[in-house]
Design an enzyme around this catalytic site. Structure first.
Site, PDB file in Angstrom:
ATOM      1  N   LYS A  85      58.240  -4.711  74.048  1.00 14.41           N
ATOM      2  CA  LYS A  85      57.808  -3.325  73.890  1.00 14.41           C
ATOM      3  C   LYS A  85      56.325  -3.145  74.235  1.00 14.41           C
ATOM      4  O   LYS A  85      55.523  -4.066  74.176  1.00 14.41           O
ATOM      5  CB  LYS A  85      58.076  -2.839  72.455  1.00 14.41           C
ATOM      6  CG  LYS A  85      59.556  -2.562  72.147  1.00 14.41           C
ATOM      7  CD  LYS A  85      60.055  -1.321  72.862  1.00 14.41           C
ATOM      8  CE  LYS A  85      61.542  -1.078  72.698  1.00 14.41           C
ATOM      9  NZ  LYS A  85      61.901  -0.485  71.411  1.00 14.41           N
ATOM     10  N   ARG A  88      67.490  -7.143  68.635  1.00 12.75           N
ATOM     11  CA  ARG A  88      67.820  -6.858  70.032  1.00 12.75           C
ATOM     12  C   ARG A  88      66.763  -7.507  70.915  1.00 12.75           C
ATOM     13  O   ARG A  88      65.571  -7.211  70.782  1.00 12.75           O
ATOM     14  CB  ARG A  88      67.880  -5.347  70.250  1.00 12.75           C
ATOM     15  CG  ARG A  88      68.372  -4.905  71.619  1.00 12.75           C
ATOM     16  CD  ARG A  88      68.484  -3.384  71.666  1.00 12.75           C
ATOM     17  NE  ARG A  88      69.022  -2.911  72.944  1.00 12.75           N
ATOM     18  CZ  ARG A  88      68.271  -2.634  74.009  1.00 12.75           C
ATOM     19  NH1 ARG A  88      66.953  -2.773  73.948  1.00 12.75           N
ATOM     20  NH2 ARG A  88      68.830  -2.215  75.131  1.00 12.75           N
TER      21      ARG A  88
END
Length: 378
Positions: free
Chosen positions: A313, A348
């Site tokens: 991210k 995830r």
């Protein structure tokens, strides 16, 4: 003025023995995970401010949970009791086709993007079915419990994808993974995509809009009886990142997920088939993301298993000299382990082998912690 209550674990430990006083366990097992909690904070927010806060241990639970009743009413005390019970829920395994995914340890969900503009892999797997198939097989071999297939980029600024294009991207990947016996999740907010994916072997929906984008998603998911992940994002239209304006990001995200969970149950989705995701990186600043990750144990009070998506991210780049997505492995592992330490059930990840290895080492430490050295005979 409406008040809201939150029961947050703030003192976590690796095993109940380390908190025992000799009069019984000094910690509760958090949401059926390998994490234990011994100290808690009860907060009441009213008018955007904290109106009441009490820190308590297991010996003070009844008193602490009933304390708000006199000032804020019986309904608030009842909600506190409900959240306390939720913190101790042991979640049933996910049944995805022939695969049973146990939630008593962190499981890894491998990411397979079949988009031309993914922030993480740049469309590497979109037009190369053999490469995508090999990648999915490698993730399964490395220990991915679930393969999450996505055909639309949801990065900030990405254009919305036409449903027909998304179906054309996703279905071949679903078919390939189904032929390998994988447990398959589909990362989509469109009913047509989910419907086609289920027909071709998918088992689970991962909806980044929490069933708010497509009016058909609620009914389809309920009728299909498949597990569904409800993720927090502030946007309700094509841009999921727009419209963020948090009073307090942690409680605002908590309240939204609570409302969407209740909406899903009212819409016919079985409570035990709902998972929740705080939506790290979706319409949130670096400070917002850090606050949410630090507060992850609170979200167990909602009563559903938790999924955390932090792999590669943007926040990792922001904290590490703007490293590009493919150079964010270290940060991804650090955040994944932080999620494990908060009792998150599904991680995830793009880098499955490395994340599974980190999980296995973390689990070894947790297993060893169940034998407290102070309790060993001399």
């Amino acid at each position: 003025m409406t008040a809201s209550v939150y029961v947050q674990p703030i003192g976590l430990s690796s095993g109940p023995q380390s908190e025992s006083t000799g009069d019984g366990p000094g910690a509760i097992r958090l949401a059926g995970s390998m994490v234990y909690a011994s100290r808690f904070a009860l907060l009441v927010r009213e008018g955007g401010k904290v109106a009441h806060r009490r820190v308590f241990g297991l010996g003070e639970v009844a008193e602490a949970l009933s304390e708000p009743e006199g000032r804020f009413g019986a309904a608030l005390a009842s909600e506190a009791e409900r959240q306390w019970a939720n913190l101790q829920l042991v979640h049933a395994p996910l049944q995805l086709g022939e695969r049973t995914i146990r939630l008593d340890q962190p499981q890894v969900m491998g990411v397979l993007n079949v988009t031309p503009d993914s922030f993480s892999d740049g469309g590497e797997f979109m037009d190369k079915p053999d490469v995508a198939r090999a990648h999915a097989a490698a993730m399964m071999e490395a220990g991915a419990a679930i393969i999450d297939i996505g055909g639309e980029s949801t990065r900030p600024g990405a254009a919305a994808t036409w449903e027909g294009d998304e179906i054309e991207r996703v279905i071949p990947a679903v078919e390939h993974c189904a032929s390998m016996g994988a447990a398959i999740s589909v990362d989509t907010r469109r009913a047509g995509v989910l419907e086609a994916a289920i027909a071709n072997g998918a088992h689970m929906a991962n909806d980044v809009s929490a069933l708010r984008y497509d009016p058909r998603m609620m009914e389809l998911t309920a009728n299909a009886g498949c597990p569904v992940v409800l993720m927090h994002a502030p946007g309700t239209g094509d841009d999921l990142h727009e419209g963020a304006g948090y009073t307090n990001v942690v409680t605002d995200v908590f309240d939204m997920l609570k409302a969407q969970r209740e909406r899903a149950i009212a819409g016919g989705i079985a409570e035990e088939r709902i998972m929740l995701d705080p939506g790290i990186g979706f319409g949130k600043s670096l400070a917002d993301n850090l606050a949410l990750i630090n507060a992850l144990p609170l979200f167990h009070a909602l009563g559903s298993p938790l999924l955390l998506g932090v792999s590669r991210k943007r926040m990792i780049g922001a904290l590490s000299n703007e490293e590009p997505a493919h150079k964010r492995l270290g940060g991804s592992i650090a955040l994944a382990v932080r999620g494990m330490e908060a009792g998150v059930h599904l991680i995830r990840a793009h880098d499955v082998a490395e994340t599974v290895q980190a999980r296995n080492v973390w689990r070894g430490l947790r297993d060893a912690a169940l034998t407290d050295f102070s309790q060993l005979p001399e």
